[in-house]
Design a protein around this motif. Structure first.
Motif, mmCIF file in Angstrom:
data_model
loop_
_atom_site.group_PDB
_atom_site.id
_atom_site.type_symbol
_atom_site.label_atom_id
_atom_site.label_comp_id
_atom_site.label_asym_id
_atom_site.label_seq_id
_atom_site.Cartn_x
_atom_site.Cartn_y
_atom_site.Cartn_z
ATOM 1 N N TYR A 1 0.868 -1.056 0.032
ATOM 2 C CA TYR A 1 -0.144 0.097 -0.090
ATOM 3 C C TYR A 1 0.858 1.176 -0.039
ATOM 4 O O TYR A 1 0.277 2.384 0.004
ATOM 5 C CB TYR A 1 -0.969 0.111 1.194
ATOM 6 N N SER A 2 2.220 1.030 -0.029
ATOM 7 C CA SER A 2 3.214 2.260 0.288
ATOM 8 C C SER A 2 4.238 2.623 -0.960
ATOM 9 O O SER A 2 4.980 3.344 -0.436
ATOM 10 C CB SER A 2 3.857 1.927 1.522
ATOM 11 N N LYS A 3 4.066 1.728 -1.988
ATOM 12 C CA LYS A 3 5.213 1.784 -2.860
ATOM 13 C C LYS A 3 5.409 3.255 -3.449
ATOM 14 O O LYS A 3 4.403 3.780 -4.040
ATOM 15 C CB LYS A 3 4.942 0.931 -4.206
ATOM 16 N N ASN A 4 6.580 3.951 -3.175
ATOM 17 C CA ASN A 4 6.709 5.230 -3.691
ATOM 18 C C ASN A 4 5.917 6.374 -3.076
ATOM 19 O O ASN A 4 6.103 7.412 -3.385
ATOM 20 C CB ASN A 4 6.752 5.405 -5.253
ATOM 21 N N ALA A 5 5.408 5.978 -1.857
ATOM 22 C CA ALA A 5 4.647 6.918 -1.139
ATOM 23 C C ALA A 5 5.462 7.615 -0.354
ATOM 24 O O ALA A 5 6.765 7.183 0.254
ATOM 25 C CB ALA A 5 3.570 6.327 -0.061
ATOM 26 N N PRO A 6 5.159 8.831 0.488
ATOM 27 C CA PRO A 6 5.819 9.632 1.342
ATOM 28 C C PRO A 6 5.523 8.919 2.527
ATOM 29 O O PRO A 6 4.878 8.295 2.882
ATOM 30 C CB PRO A 6 5.129 10.911 1.109
ATOM 31 N N PRO A 7 6.594 9.453 3.840
ATOM 32 C CA PRO A 7 6.657 8.727 5.033
ATOM 33 C C PRO A 7 5.253 9.376 5.717
ATOM 34 O O PRO A 7 4.607 10.359 5.158
ATOM 35 C CB PRO A 7 7.645 9.466 5.754
ATOM 36 N N ALA A 8 4.645 8.433 6.663
ATOM 37 C CA ALA A 8 3.500 8.899 7.371
ATOM 38 C C ALA A 8 3.780 10.139 8.046
ATOM 39 O O ALA A 8 4.975 10.513 8.513
ATOM 40 C CB ALA A 8 2.995 7.777 8.293
ATOM 41 N N PRO A 9 2.799 11.036 8.139
ATOM 42 C CA PRO A 9 3.354 12.108 9.200
ATOM 43 C C PRO A 9 3.459 12.142 10.428
ATOM 44 O O PRO A 9 3.019 10.971 11.126
ATOM 45 C CB PRO A 9 1.554 12.928 9.152
ATOM 46 N N VAL A 10 4.213 12.549 11.026
ATOM 47 C CA VAL A 10 4.720 12.495 12.421
ATOM 48 C C VAL A 10 3.722 12.608 13.526
ATOM 49 O O VAL A 10 3.548 11.853 14.383
ATOM 50 C CB VAL A 10 6.054 13.506 12.692
ATOM 51 N N ARG A 11 2.949 13.701 13.068
ATOM 52 C CA ARG A 11 1.505 13.848 14.141
ATOM 53 C C ARG A 11 0.438 13.235 13.814
ATOM 54 O O ARG A 11 -0.547 13.757 13.369
ATOM 55 C CB ARG A 11 1.385 15.260 14.333
ATOM 56 N N SER A 12 0.672 11.835 13.714
ATOM 57 C CA SER A 12 -0.598 10.922 13.548
ATOM 58 C C SER A 12 -0.584 9.594 14.435
ATOM 59 O O SER A 12 0.664 9.469 14.789
ATOM 60 C CB SER A 12 -0.648 10.587 11.875
#
Length: 162
Positions: free
Chosen positions: A62-73
């Motif tokens: 679900y994450s190929k080439n995706a940005p990192p998850a937000p820190v504040r989540s």
């Protein structure tokens, strides 16, 4: 009566979403020293220490080439990797230093000593070793009293001279 989970219960593995599987394998295998146990197609890999089927699963489902998850989540704060001896943590620290890999922290918690960093996908990683239980800090009533103090990195590196 309230149920209590058995004392021998362990967390068996963690499965991380990553953006780039090759980049994640370079970090976890080439830098930290895990062994690739199996590729699962082109989108997932299972890695371990000591030949276990896997301690860490890495996938791009679900994450190929995706940005990192937000820190504040909401989500995983960090994955903690427990080393058997203090010297093993020192070896890991030396490898990180030689690779110029940045730490986000280094703490003495009384019960353990820990290095903190982020993997290439900004997933938090704790590398640590536990002190023997008879060295854990206790309060006046005999209860556990953990703390967070700066880790003496020079003392840690002296483990490599033993």
């Amino acid at each position: 009566m309230a149920y209590t989970i058995p004392a021998q219960t362990r967390i068996g593995h963690v499965h991380l979403k990553v953006a780039d599987l090759d980049r994640a394998l370079a970090f976890y295998c080439d830098l930290l020293g895990f062994t690739l146990m199996q590729m699962y197609g082109n989108d997932a890999a299972f890695i371990s220490a000591g030949g276990y089927h896997h301690h860490i699963g890495l996938n791009t489902w679900y994450s190929k080439n995706a940005p990192p998850a937000p820190v504040r989540s909401a989500g995983l704060f960090h994955t903690a990797i427990l080393y058997p001896e203090r010297r093993d943590l020192a070896v890991a620290f030396q490898r990180l230093r030689e690779a110029n890999y940045p730490l986000t922290g280094a703490s003495d918690h009384g019960v353990s000593e820990a290095l903190y960093l982020n993997d290439p996908d900004q997933n938090g990683v704790e590398l640590y070793w536990d002190r023997p239980r008879d060295e854990w800090p206790l309060n006046d009533e005999g209860g556990l009293e953990m703390f967070t103090r700066p880790l003496n990195l020079e003392s840690l590196l002296r483990e490599l001279q033993k």
